[in-house]
Design an enzyme around this catalytic site. Structure first.
Site, PDB file in Angstrom:
ATOM      1  N   GLU A 184       0.906  -1.301  -0.049  1.00 49.74           N
ATOM      2  CA  GLU A 184       0.054   0.113   0.052  1.00 49.74           C
ATOM      3  C   GLU A 184       0.965   1.293   0.055  1.00 49.74           C
ATOM      4  OE1 GLU A 184      -2.767  -0.012   2.969  1.00 49.74           O
ATOM      5  OE2 GLU A 184      -3.521  -2.108   2.662  1.00 49.74           O
ATOM      6  N   GLU A 187      -4.863  -9.358   1.505  1.00 50.49           N
ATOM      7  CA  GLU A 187      -5.609  -8.881   2.537  1.00 50.49           C
ATOM      8  C   GLU A 187      -7.092  -8.787   2.108  1.00 50.49           C
ATOM      9  OE1 GLU A 187      -4.702  -5.374   4.931  1.00 50.49           O
ATOM     10  OE2 GLU A 187      -2.512  -5.895   4.735  1.00 50.49           O
TER      11      GLU A 187
END
Length: 427
Positions: free
Chosen positions: A208, A317
């Site tokens: 990210e 995730e």
């Protein structure tokens, strides 16, 4: 499931050829094979793209495994309609990524042994994939990862550009690090750990990167140069069993500003798989939030993958909150997610690893724990027990290991050989 012999042999060969030079050449990906005829946050979400979650401490306490024992249900996979047809989305994944008997690797966060065992108790069977999070100045592997390797698990490790004391490391400094400098020595140390581990490892540098939690580390161009520097040093140090998984948030694929995924993509030469951290936040920390199916959350990710047909897609995730006004809605969301990933148009997906937010004690943290209700746990178990989510090792998702890999003069040469059709596993 043990692979001690392979570990020793792979380590010796990798060290012997660690002097091979680095080469940044295109990675054409897998050769096409006939389609199978048989059916086939630091941790967690970043505050930038929804409710957010802070990174836990480096050594979080073990979470208590769920205690609910749902009734065993024979899993089914009713197909759901594929994405709407368009020149970009029509049909399934391009031929270069198809392999016989496609399966998806199933897993969850597994930072340490007790955590892995707890999640396996909840699942009712072994997990194949475990996700591990590390800071820059931590060892890449500790005794928990060695145990996981030796008990047949596949490691997905994310190394953050942040030290254990919480200080950030600028990507430009990593990209410009020269031999003999502290940062360059850190990269070499990480490379040697990967090389000596002796098993296929899925490696992510700073997941990210476009999100708020990484904003102080630099811009897209800095990240790209740092990623490439790391991969090149790894190759020069003899790393041959690492697979590089670039990981961003799903919303980045739809953005056009300085947080656009395009600006952070290191290029096909340096990436083996493309991942997203996908969550249905609904109204957690946002009263106006919408309930989104997994298909809606990952549509940008899926479409980005179609533009890179020789790459696998992964969810490192993923999860959903519950709907307070409609108990059981999360269980339905999980069942729908199972059908989605097995539907036409999602053939590039190779791995799904759940993250449950158990290590976050902030009041604002969203509850993504699949085990918090018995029906959601049952849906998660049903997904994990489905044969299509039963990939047993990297070879079954296209990352087979061959002895010729250790003699390859470049990443291009290593990745441009035909995919193995079943048979011996990479474990």
């Amino acid at each position: 499931m043990r692979r001690t012999g392979f570990v020793a042999l792979a380590t010796m060969v990798a060290i012997a050829f660690s002097a091979f030079p680095s080469a940044a050449e295109p990675v054409p990906g897998w050769e096409a094979v006939p389609e199978a005829t048989a059916p086939v946050p630091g941790w967690g979400p970043d505050p930038e793209w929804e409710s957010g979650a802070a990174e836990p401490a480096v050594e979080p306490e073990a979470a208590e495994p769920g205690t609910a024992e749902p009734e065993t249900v024979e899993p089914t996979a009713e197909p759901v309609p594929g994405p709407e047809s368009s020149p970009e989305t029509a049909g399934s994944a391009p031929e270069p990524f198809r392999v016989q008997g496609r399966k998806i690797m199933f897993g969850a966060v597994g930072q340490y042994r007790e955590e892995i065992l707890g999640r396996e108790q909840e699942l009712g069977q072994p997990l194949e994939a475990v996700r591990v999070f590390k800071r820059w100045d931590e060892p890449v592997f500790n005794e928990h990862q060695v145990w996981a390797r030796d008990t047949g698990h596949t490691i997905f490790v994310s190394v953050k550009s942040r030290r254990k004391d919480g200080s950030d490391i600028r990507w430009r400094d990593i990209a410009d690090a020269q031999p003999g400098s502290e940062l360059h020595s850190d990269i070499v140390r990480q490379a040697q750990e990967l090389r000596d581990f002796g098993a296929v490892v899925y490696f992510t540098f700073n997941h990210e990167p476009e999100a708020k939690g990484s904003r102080a580390m630099g811009e897209g161009a800095d990240f790209v140069d740092a990623w490439r520097k790391i991969v090149d040093v790894h190759w020069a140090q003899g790393v041959r069993l690492a697979r590089y998984v670039w990981t961003v948030t799903p919303v980045a694929f739809d953005r056009t500003d300085h947080t656009s995924a395009e600006l952070f993509y290191p290029g096909d030469d340096y990436v083996d798989h493309i991942a997203a951290d996908a969550y249905n936040f609904y109204n957690c920390s946002n009263p106006e939030g919408k309930w989104l199916s997994l298909a809606e959350v990952i549509e940008g990710h899926r479409r980005f993958g179609l533009r890179h047909p020789d790459k696998g897609l992964m969810l490192l995730e993923w999860g959903s909150v519950e709907d307070p006004a409609q108990p059981g809605r999360r269980a339905e969301w999980l069942a729908d997610a199972t059908r989605t990933l097995l539907s036409p148009g999602y053939e590039q997906y190779r791995a799904v690893l759940a993250w449950d937010a158990r290590n976050l004690d902030e009041e604002w943290a969203c509850d993504f724990d699949y085990a918090s209700t018995s029906d959601a746990l049952a849906a998660w178990r049903e997904m994990g027990s489905h044969s299509a989510f039963g990939a047993e090792g990297p070879c079954e998702i296209g990352d087979c290991v061959r002895m010729t890999d250790f003699f390859a003069p470049s990443r291009q040469a290593m990745r441009s050989r035909p995919v193995r059709r079943g048979g011996r596993r990479a474990r």
